[in-house]
Design a protein around this motif. Sequence first.
Motif, short mmCIF file in Angstrom:
data_model
loop_
_atom_site.label_atom_id
_atom_site.label_comp_id
_atom_site.label_asym_id
_atom_site.label_seq_id
_atom_site.Cartn_x
_atom_site.Cartn_y
_atom_site.Cartn_z
N LEU A 117 14.52 -113.05 -12.78
CA LEU A 117 14.66 -111.96 -13.75
C LEU A 117 13.57 -110.92 -13.55
O LEU A 117 13.82 -109.72 -13.55
N ARG A 118 12.34 -111.39 -13.38
CA ARG A 118 11.22 -110.46 -13.21
C ARG A 118 11.33 -109.72 -11.88
O ARG A 118 11.03 -108.53 -11.79
N ARG A 119 11.82 -110.42 -10.85
CA ARG A 119 11.99 -109.78 -9.55
C ARG A 119 13.09 -108.71 -9.64
O ARG A 119 12.95 -107.60 -9.14
N TRP A 120 14.18 -109.05 -10.32
CA TRP A 120 15.27 -108.09 -10.51
C TRP A 120 14.74 -106.85 -11.24
O TRP A 120 14.98 -105.71 -10.82
N ALA A 121 14.02 -107.10 -12.34
CA ALA A 121 13.50 -106.00 -13.15
C ALA A 121 12.62 -105.09 -12.29
O ALA A 121 12.81 -103.86 -12.27
N GLY A 122 11.70 -105.68 -11.55
CA GLY A 122 10.75 -104.90 -10.77
C GLY A 122 11.39 -104.20 -9.58
O GLY A 122 11.22 -102.99 -9.40
N HIS A 123 12.13 -104.95 -8.79
CA HIS A 123 12.64 -104.41 -7.53
C HIS A 123 13.87 -103.54 -7.69
O HIS A 123 14.06 -102.57 -6.97
N GLU A 124 14.74 -103.90 -8.62
CA GLU A 124 16.01 -103.19 -8.72
C GLU A 124 16.03 -102.16 -9.84
O GLU A 124 16.83 -101.24 -9.83
N LYS A 125 15.18 -102.33 -10.85
CA LYS A 125 15.25 -101.48 -12.03
C LYS A 125 13.96 -100.70 -12.31
O LYS A 125 13.90 -99.94 -13.28
N ALA A 126 12.93 -100.92 -11.50
CA ALA A 126 11.62 -100.31 -11.76
C ALA A 126 11.16 -100.57 -13.19
O ALA A 126 10.67 -99.70 -13.89
N MET A 127 11.36 -101.80 -13.63
CA MET A 127 10.91 -102.21 -14.97
C MET A 127 9.99 -103.42 -14.83
O MET A 127 10.06 -104.14 -13.84
N ARG B 254 14.75 -121.29 -3.96
CA ARG B 254 15.89 -120.35 -3.94
C ARG B 254 17.08 -120.94 -3.20
O ARG B 254 18.22 -120.81 -3.63
N ALA B 255 16.80 -121.61 -2.08
CA ALA B 255 17.88 -122.22 -1.30
C ALA B 255 18.59 -123.29 -2.14
O ALA B 255 19.82 -123.32 -2.23
N ALA B 256 17.79 -124.15 -2.79
CA ALA B 256 18.38 -125.20 -3.62
C ALA B 256 19.22 -124.58 -4.74
O ALA B 256 20.33 -125.03 -5.04
N ALA B 257 18.69 -123.50 -5.34
CA ALA B 257 19.39 -122.88 -6.47
C ALA B 257 20.74 -122.29 -6.08
O ALA B 257 21.69 -122.35 -6.85
N VAL B 258 20.82 -121.73 -4.89
CA VAL B 258 22.11 -121.19 -4.43
C VAL B 258 23.15 -122.31 -4.34
O VAL B 258 24.29 -122.16 -4.76
N LEU B 259 22.71 -123.46 -3.82
CA LEU B 259 23.64 -124.59 -3.67
C LEU B 259 24.04 -125.18 -5.03
O LEU B 259 25.14 -125.69 -5.20
N LYS B 260 23.13 -125.08 -6.01
CA LYS B 260 23.42 -125.61 -7.35
C LYS B 260 24.58 -124.89 -8.02
O LYS B 260 25.24 -125.46 -8.88
N HIS C 267 19.53 -104.05 -21.19
CA HIS C 267 18.51 -103.12 -20.69
C HIS C 267 18.33 -103.26 -19.18
O HIS C 267 18.08 -102.30 -18.46
N LEU C 268 18.44 -104.51 -18.71
CA LEU C 268 18.21 -104.79 -17.28
C LEU C 268 19.46 -104.54 -16.43
O LEU C 268 19.43 -104.71 -15.21
N GLY C 269 20.55 -104.13 -17.09
CA GLY C 269 21.79 -103.88 -16.35
C GLY C 269 22.39 -105.16 -15.82
O GLY C 269 23.04 -105.18 -14.77
N LEU C 270 22.18 -106.26 -16.54
CA LEU C 270 22.70 -107.57 -16.12
C LEU C 270 23.74 -108.06 -17.11
O LEU C 270 23.62 -107.83 -18.32
N GLU C 271 24.72 -108.77 -16.61
CA GLU C 271 25.67 -109.45 -17.48
C GLU C 271 24.91 -110.55 -18.22
O GLU C 271 24.05 -111.20 -17.62
N TYR C 272 25.23 -110.77 -19.48
CA TYR C 272 24.51 -111.79 -20.25
C TYR C 272 24.81 -113.19 -19.71
O TYR C 272 25.96 -113.55 -19.49
N TYR D 216 20.37 -112.77 -6.39
CA TYR D 216 19.45 -113.00 -7.52
C TYR D 216 20.01 -114.12 -8.40
O TYR D 216 21.15 -114.04 -8.87
N ALA D 217 19.19 -115.13 -8.66
CA ALA D 217 19.62 -116.26 -9.50
C ALA D 217 19.99 -115.82 -10.91
O ALA D 217 20.80 -116.46 -11.57
N CYS D 218 19.40 -114.69 -11.36
CA CYS D 218 19.69 -114.22 -12.73
C CYS D 218 21.05 -113.52 -12.81
O CYS D 218 21.45 -113.07 -13.87
N LYS D 219 21.76 -113.41 -11.69
CA LYS D 219 23.12 -112.87 -11.71
C LYS D 219 24.16 -113.97 -11.54
O LYS D 219 25.35 -113.71 -11.48
N ARG D 220 23.66 -115.20 -11.41
CA ARG D 220 24.57 -116.33 -11.20
C ARG D 220 24.63 -117.20 -12.45
O ARG D 220 23.67 -117.23 -13.23
N ARG D 221 25.76 -117.90 -12.61
CA ARG D 221 25.89 -118.84 -13.72
C ARG D 221 25.67 -120.24 -13.18
O ARG D 221 26.49 -120.74 -12.43
#
Length: 368
Positions: A318-328, A55-61, A355-360, A15-20
């Motif tokens: 972020l929205r995908r994480w919320a929906g798929h991993e957190k049922a939010m 997504r592929a480009a973002a992983v390489l970034k 709330h999303l269980g993610l590191e800021y 998930y891109a929202c878990k990466r810096r």
Amino acid sequence: EKYFLLPVLFSAPSYACKRRTTLKNHNTLLTEALSILAESAELNEDEGRGVAFRRAAAVLKCLPKAVSSMEQLRGLPCLGDHSMRVIKDILENGASSEAESTKQSERFKALKVLTGIFGVGAKTADRWFREGIHSLSQLQESGHTLNQAQQAGLQFYDDINLPVSKTEADAISEIVEKAVHAVLPGAEITLTGGFRRGKLTGHDVDFLITHPEEGKEEGLMPKVVSWLESQGFLLYQKTTRNSYLESKDGPGRPASNMDRFERCLSIFKLTKDRCVGQKQGTKQSATAVRVDLVVSPVSQFAFALLGWTGSKLFERELRRWAGHEKAMSLSSHALYDNKQSRYLRASSEEEIFAHLGLEYIPPTERNA
Ligand code: 8DG
Ligand code: MN
Ligand code: MN
């Protein structure tokens, strides 16, 4: 004893929202090629394919070093067969033949020119292209009736397609602040979008406006727009009123990426003092800059800020994480917990990540 030189193996959360992801990109050759293919897919309205390349480009970034061999990529998420072929081509031949031929294709070039017009999306551009309209002059000769946005987009085409600098963004900030404070003292203005993520240029300037007292912000936009218009700052504007309360987006059906805030998509006239010569003094020259204004009630401010800071992929993830991993369900208005059947309040971005269980992740590291 034998020593083997092992390649650096990369790893990254999927998930891109878990990466810096900072603006320092060690793999621009790879990410630019993948971005071209993403853009091409988006212009062809193939959203799934577009997201896959993004997504592929973002992983390489987010990698700490340049990729030098395919083996290093083993274990990295989001790299499908197609993206892997593109990367391999670049590592072996210095360029991606697919990205190069896409860039040079008549269709891609024409769709880029046409969607460069403010108010023209992929659908319209594709329809025009199929009618044989491949350039701005062909569009003008075609006799098509353009809507107001498109007319302005065509009129200020060159300026709008020039990147906006941070200096220009700061100048616009001052104007917006003056306008907002003239009509509602105490209101607060925040620069969002790419500039909040630390970018030095952008395609527009994005602002979020609120007032610390809930309700005070109601009806603010038309007043701000009138003030700006009276001072001659607006070349074009379209204001959409807030439609959150009357919307049908229940908790289970949250707003997609479109939100329902009172907003104004505009084109500003920015005059810059240009030194012409010591004796002659200064001459004024003007440029057109795209500006997005959004008004949020303070109770939704943190969600709006998070939603309007981007990047677009970071938001999507972020929205995908919320929906798929957190049922939010996360939107730019609220966060709903489907298990507890209740909205989770937040007055800062930090609280939303918690709330999303993610590191800021701070804005400068959301450049996925
Ligand atoms: P740039 O302008 O420098 O090129 O990049 P950016 O600032 O990241 O892109 P942007 O297109 O200006 O978008 C900024 C953020 O605003 C991005 O995260 C997506 C978000 N955004 C829109 N439209 C909408 C919308 O209708 N609803 C919501 N919630 N967000 C939106 O652009
Ligand atoms: Mn922007
Ligand atoms: Mn914008």
